[in-house]
Write a protein that holds these residues in place. Structure first.
Motif, PDB file in Angstrom:
ATOM      1  N   GLY A 272       4.564   0.444   0.970  1.00 31.09           N
ATOM      2  CA  GLY A 272       3.237   0.659   1.533  1.00 31.09           C
ATOM      3  C   GLY A 272       3.078   0.263   2.980  1.00 31.09           C
ATOM      4  O   GLY A 272       1.956   0.247   3.499  1.00 31.09           O
ATOM      5  N   ASP A 273       4.162  -0.042   3.663  1.00 26.81           N
ATOM      6  CA  ASP A 273       4.094  -0.535   5.045  1.00 26.81           C
ATOM      7  C   ASP A 273       3.357   0.450   5.955  1.00 26.81           C
ATOM      8  O   ASP A 273       3.543   1.665   5.858  1.00 26.81           O
ATOM      9  CB  ASP A 273       5.516  -0.752   5.568  1.00 26.81           C
ATOM     10  CG  ASP A 273       5.528  -1.417   6.931  1.00 26.81           C
ATOM     11  OD1 ASP A 273       5.266  -2.620   6.999  1.00 26.81           O
ATOM     12  OD2 ASP A 273       5.794  -0.711   7.934  1.00 26.81           O
TER      13      ASP A 273
ATOM     14  N   CYS B  34       6.637  -4.596   5.312  1.00 27.86           N
ATOM     15  CA  CYS B  34       6.443  -4.654   3.869  1.00 27.86           C
ATOM     16  C   CYS B  34       7.489  -3.785   3.176  1.00 27.86           C
ATOM     17  O   CYS B  34       7.907  -2.756   3.701  1.00 27.86           O
ATOM     18  CB  CYS B  34       5.054  -4.155   3.486  1.00 27.86           C
ATOM     19  SG  CYS B  34       3.693  -5.105   4.186  1.00 27.86           S
TER      20      CYS B  34
ATOM     21  N   GLY C 271      -0.033   4.378   4.892  1.00 28.15           N
ATOM     22  CA  GLY C 271       1.128   3.599   4.510  1.00 28.15           C
ATOM     23  C   GLY C 271       2.308   4.466   4.122  1.00 28.15           C
ATOM     24  O   GLY C 271       2.164   5.645   3.785  1.00 28.15           O
TER      25      GLY C 271
ATOM     26  N   CYS D 176       5.624  -8.491   1.688  1.00 29.91           N
ATOM     27  CA  CYS D 176       5.392  -8.412   3.136  1.00 29.91           C
ATOM     28  C   CYS D 176       5.695  -9.737   3.820  1.00 29.91           C
ATOM     29  O   CYS D 176       5.548 -10.819   3.224  1.00 29.91           O
ATOM     30  CB  CYS D 176       3.950  -8.033   3.437  1.00 29.91           C
ATOM     31  SG  CYS D 176       3.389  -6.470   2.718  1.00 29.91           S
TER      32      CYS D 176
ATOM     33  N   ASN E 138       3.608   4.323  -2.549  1.00 29.59           N
ATOM     34  CA  ASN E 138       2.392   3.525  -2.692  1.00 29.59           C
ATOM     35  C   ASN E 138       1.383   4.273  -3.559  1.00 29.59           C
ATOM     36  O   ASN E 138       1.111   5.440  -3.349  1.00 29.59           O
ATOM     37  CB  ASN E 138       1.776   3.161  -1.329  1.00 29.59           C
ATOM     38  CG  ASN E 138       1.575   4.355  -0.410  1.00 29.59           C
ATOM     39  OD1 ASN E 138       2.056   5.455  -0.676  1.00 29.59           O
ATOM     40  ND2 ASN E 138       0.868   4.153   0.680  1.00 29.59           N
TER      41      ASN E 138
ATOM     42  N   ARG F 281       0.236  -3.183  -0.541  1.00 24.41           N
ATOM     43  CA  ARG F 281       1.584  -3.354   0.011  1.00 24.41           C
ATOM     44  C   ARG F 281       2.217  -4.563  -0.675  1.00 24.41           C
ATOM     45  O   ARG F 281       1.525  -5.504  -1.040  1.00 24.41           O
ATOM     46  CB  ARG F 281       1.507  -3.592   1.522  1.00 24.41           C
ATOM     47  CG  ARG F 281       0.974  -2.391   2.300  1.00 24.41           C
ATOM     48  CD  ARG F 281       0.645  -2.753   3.733  1.00 24.41           C
ATOM     49  NE  ARG F 281      -0.555  -3.565   3.822  1.00 24.41           N
ATOM     50  CZ  ARG F 281      -0.993  -4.130   4.944  1.00 24.41           C
ATOM     51  NH1 ARG F 281      -0.303  -4.011   6.065  1.00 24.41           N
ATOM     52  NH2 ARG F 281      -2.103  -4.837   4.936  1.00 24.41           N
TER      53      ARG F 281
END
Length: 225
Positions: free
Chosen positions: A87-88, A84, A99, A74, A103, A71
């Motif tokens: 990729g959160d 983030c 995620g 962030c 990503n 991620r």
């Protein structure tokens, strides 16, 4: 009780003993980027990785549908909640699920058919950080990489902050998402395949993108190799 009636119980016992004594695989996750990333894993959770730092996780034989990813950009508070740019995972430092795209993904399933691990890198959900996914022990020498300036050269319709989104999560069309299970590569998926020939670029990309190692192999995942 007859022998044959005992078979289900014996099979369960042998399976239990096998999974008890079979060794978990370790994954050394290293950040070689010049910037901080927040590594994530399902299973495994997540943590901040400054440049040069390594985080080691493990997964038991039989683990399936597992992922490791980075991620970026962030911000988390003291309770581990935040957000983030790429990729959160639902705003959590310690991920409990997958995620958000884009990503770059390292994916694996351990101890499957004929005691083989199945491993791959996928960019179906797009690309955010260059990655290497490779064997780190045993007889397996498999090395998979997806590197290069995929973000800088990203097609305009896939550009998002911090990454290059996958055609399916960005456009959400049947052609790109292949929900029917009957599809081929598209011009957009070919953008990723040309730059990362070993990576999954669309859902039916198995012949050139799925690799095996013997069960018991340990692995390493490197961001920005």
């Amino acid at each position: 009780m007859s022998f044959f009636k005992s078979l289900p119980a014996l099979s369960f016992l042998f399976a239990t003993l096998y999974f008890t004594f079979a060794r978990a695989a370790t994954f050394d996750i290293t950040n070689k980027c010049t910037y901080t990333v927040w590594a994530a894993a399902k299973p495994g959770g997540g943590r901040r990785l400054n440049t040069g730092e390594t985080w080691t996780i493990s997964a038991n034989p039989g683990t399936t549908e597992a992922r490791i990813w980075a991620r970026t950009n962030c911000q988390f508070d003291a309770s581990g909640k935040g957000k983030c740019e790429t990729g959160d995972c639902n705003g959590l430092l310690v991920c409990q699920g997958y995620g958000a795209a884009p990503n770059t993904l390292a994916e694996y399933a351990l101890d499957q058919f004929e005691h083989q691990d199945f491993i791959d890198i996928s960019v179906i959900d797009g690309f955010n950080v260059p990655m290497e996914f490779s064997a780190a022990s045993g007889s397996c020498t498999r090395v998979i990489k997806c590197v290069g300036d995929l973000v800088g050269q990203c097609p305009n319709q896939l550009k998002v902050p911090g990454g290059c989104n996958g055609p399916c999560p960005q456009l959400k069309t049947e052609e790109q998402c292949c929900n029917s299970g009957n599809c081929g590569p598209t011009d957009l998926s070919k953008y990723f395949k040309e730059r990362c020939p070993d990576a999954y670029s669309y859902p039916k990309d198995d012949p050139t993108s799925l690799f095996t190692c013997p069960t018991g192999t340990n692995y390493k995942v490197i961001f920005c190799p």
